[in-house]
Design a protein around this motif. Structure first.
Motif, short mmCIF file in Angstrom:
data_model
loop_
_atom_site.label_atom_id
_atom_site.label_comp_id
_atom_site.label_asym_id
_atom_site.label_seq_id
_atom_site.Cartn_x
_atom_site.Cartn_y
_atom_site.Cartn_z
N MET B 1 0.09 13.00 30.44
CA MET B 1 0.69 11.81 29.59
C MET B 1 0.34 12.14 28.23
O MET B 1 -0.61 12.45 27.87
CB MET B 1 0.02 10.63 30.22
N HIS B 2 1.38 11.56 27.50
CA HIS B 2 1.16 11.54 25.87
C HIS B 2 0.48 10.15 25.71
O HIS B 2 0.31 9.20 26.37
CB HIS B 2 2.38 11.80 25.25
N ILE B 3 -0.01 10.57 24.44
CA ILE B 3 -0.70 9.24 23.98
C ILE B 3 0.15 8.31 23.01
O ILE B 3 0.77 8.75 22.37
CB ILE B 3 -2.14 9.68 23.18
N THR B 5 -1.08 4.81 21.18
CA THR B 5 -2.24 3.71 21.17
C THR B 5 -1.69 2.59 21.43
O THR B 5 -0.65 2.09 21.29
CB THR B 5 -2.82 3.64 20.03
N ASP B 8 -0.06 0.47 18.66
CA ASP B 8 1.23 0.82 18.63
C ASP B 8 2.16 0.25 19.69
O ASP B 8 3.28 -0.44 19.46
CB ASP B 8 1.57 2.35 18.81
N ASN B 77 15.40 3.00 14.68
CA ASN B 77 14.91 3.87 15.39
C ASN B 77 14.34 3.78 16.95
O ASN B 77 13.39 3.15 17.09
CB ASN B 77 13.56 4.27 14.43
N PRO B 78 14.98 4.34 17.67
CA PRO B 78 14.80 4.46 19.17
C PRO B 78 13.56 5.04 19.79
O PRO B 78 13.24 5.09 20.79
CB PRO B 78 15.96 4.67 19.85
N VAL B 79 12.82 5.93 18.74
CA VAL B 79 11.71 6.90 19.31
C VAL B 79 10.88 5.99 19.89
O VAL B 79 10.43 6.43 20.98
CB VAL B 79 11.35 7.56 18.02
N TYR B 82 11.91 5.16 23.40
CA TYR B 82 12.10 6.49 24.16
C TYR B 82 10.48 6.41 24.72
O TYR B 82 10.37 6.82 26.12
CB TYR B 82 12.37 7.68 23.50
N GLU B 83 9.57 6.56 23.98
CA GLU B 83 8.03 6.61 24.42
C GLU B 83 7.72 5.62 25.54
O GLU B 83 7.20 6.08 26.58
CB GLU B 83 7.25 6.53 23.11
N TYR B 85 9.95 4.04 27.61
CA TYR B 85 10.78 4.52 28.56
C TYR B 85 9.82 5.43 29.50
O TYR B 85 9.81 5.20 30.66
CB TYR B 85 12.26 4.90 28.31
N GLU B 86 9.59 6.68 28.70
CA GLU B 86 8.73 7.78 29.24
C GLU B 86 7.47 7.06 29.99
O GLU B 86 7.31 7.44 31.04
CB GLU B 86 8.27 8.53 28.44
N GLU B 93 10.58 5.06 38.15
CA GLU B 93 11.93 5.67 38.64
C GLU B 93 11.31 6.91 39.57
O GLU B 93 11.88 7.12 40.80
CB GLU B 93 12.72 6.10 37.62
#
Lengths: 151, 113
Positions: B1-3, B5, B8, B77-79, B82-83, B85-86, B93
């Motif tokens: 998994m990515h971080i 924080t 954020d 800025n949808p970044v 997206y994070e 969402y992930e 899902e």
């Protein structure tokens, strides 16, 4: 013809040098972007974006500015439009240190509004940047094409 | 998994927990790269209030800005979305798909047996 512009920002816990390297070294881009970015990254040189799986060239362009590790600007076109310069869009990567993080800003402009390319990049950049962040912070990319096969 | 924080993520959810700010994001989705004045036309509030909402969205990294001469333009800025969402959606899902696959196998197994 209407042109449009998008700005994407991500904060990554890493150094500007590592971000610049991760954008310009094929052996790194293939890990989080599934494509090799290939060029010598000198102003005026061509660059290409090559699908890792099929070895097909997906995007071509020219290096417009190169100031490692702060800024890289490239033109961006599908190979079919390589000769039609008016169809080329432009991507600027700005890399700034912000406290213990790096702010990477991707500005994609000169894009033809409503084009297939616009649809592709608006879908693509958030995935690619999230994957890059994950790759640099944890060593693990995201599956940037997850969900694509569902469509 | 990515971080991501906690702070954020908190900022993103807080920024989204307001109808006016969600409307600002919708306005930018419809037309990217708008000035404060253009955005304020669509909202029934003072420019100062719109400025405050925009700065919260900027702090959450949901809005990026860029200058065109003396005009500050705002971009969606949808970044971070997206994070999220992930992190929060794709995971569930996947487990739902797994549950469906298991159900299918069980039903097919029963039929075969």
């Amino acid at each position: 013809m209407d042109k449009t512009k998008f700005v994407y920002v991500t904060y990554i816990r890493t150094t500007p040098e590592k971000v610049f390297e991760a954008l310009t070294k094929g052996e790194l881009t293939r890990q989080y972007w599934m494509h090799d970015n290939v060029s010598d990254w000198k102003v005026g040189s061509p660059w290409k974006h090559v699908d890792k799986a099929s070895a097909q060239v997906r995007i071509v362009g020219e290096v417009l500015e190169s100031a490692p590790p702060r800024r890289l600007v490239i033109s961006w076109a599908s190979p079919a439009d390589a000769a039609s310069k008016h169809k080329h869009s432009r991507v600027a990567f700005d890399i700034e240190r912000v406290e213990d993080m790096v702010r990477l800003t991707v500005t994609h402009d000169e894009l033809e509004a409503g084009s297939e390319m616009e649809r592709g990049i608006t879908n693509g950049w958030p995935r690619v940047l999230s994957s890059l962040k994950s790759f640099l912070e944890t060593g693990k990319p995201l599956n940037v094409f997850a969900g694509k096969e569902k469509r | 998994m990515h971080i991501i924080t906690a702070t954020d993520t908190d900022k993103v959810f807080k920024a989204l927990a307001d109808a006016s700010r969600r409307k600002l994001l919708d306005l930018l989705y419809a037309t990217n790269g708008q000035t404060l004045g253009e955005l304020a036309e669509h909202l029934d509030m003072t420019r100062q209030a719109v400025t405050q909402h925009l700065s919260l969205l900027e702090e959450a990294n949901l809005v990026a800005t860029s200058w065109r001469g003396r005009e500050k333009l705002h971009y969606l800025n949808p970044v971070p979305l997206y994070e999220i969402y992930e992190r929060w959606i794709a995971k569930f899902e996947r487990s739902r798909l797994r549950a469906l696959r298991d159900l299918k196998r069980r039903l097919e197994g029963e039929r075969d047996g």
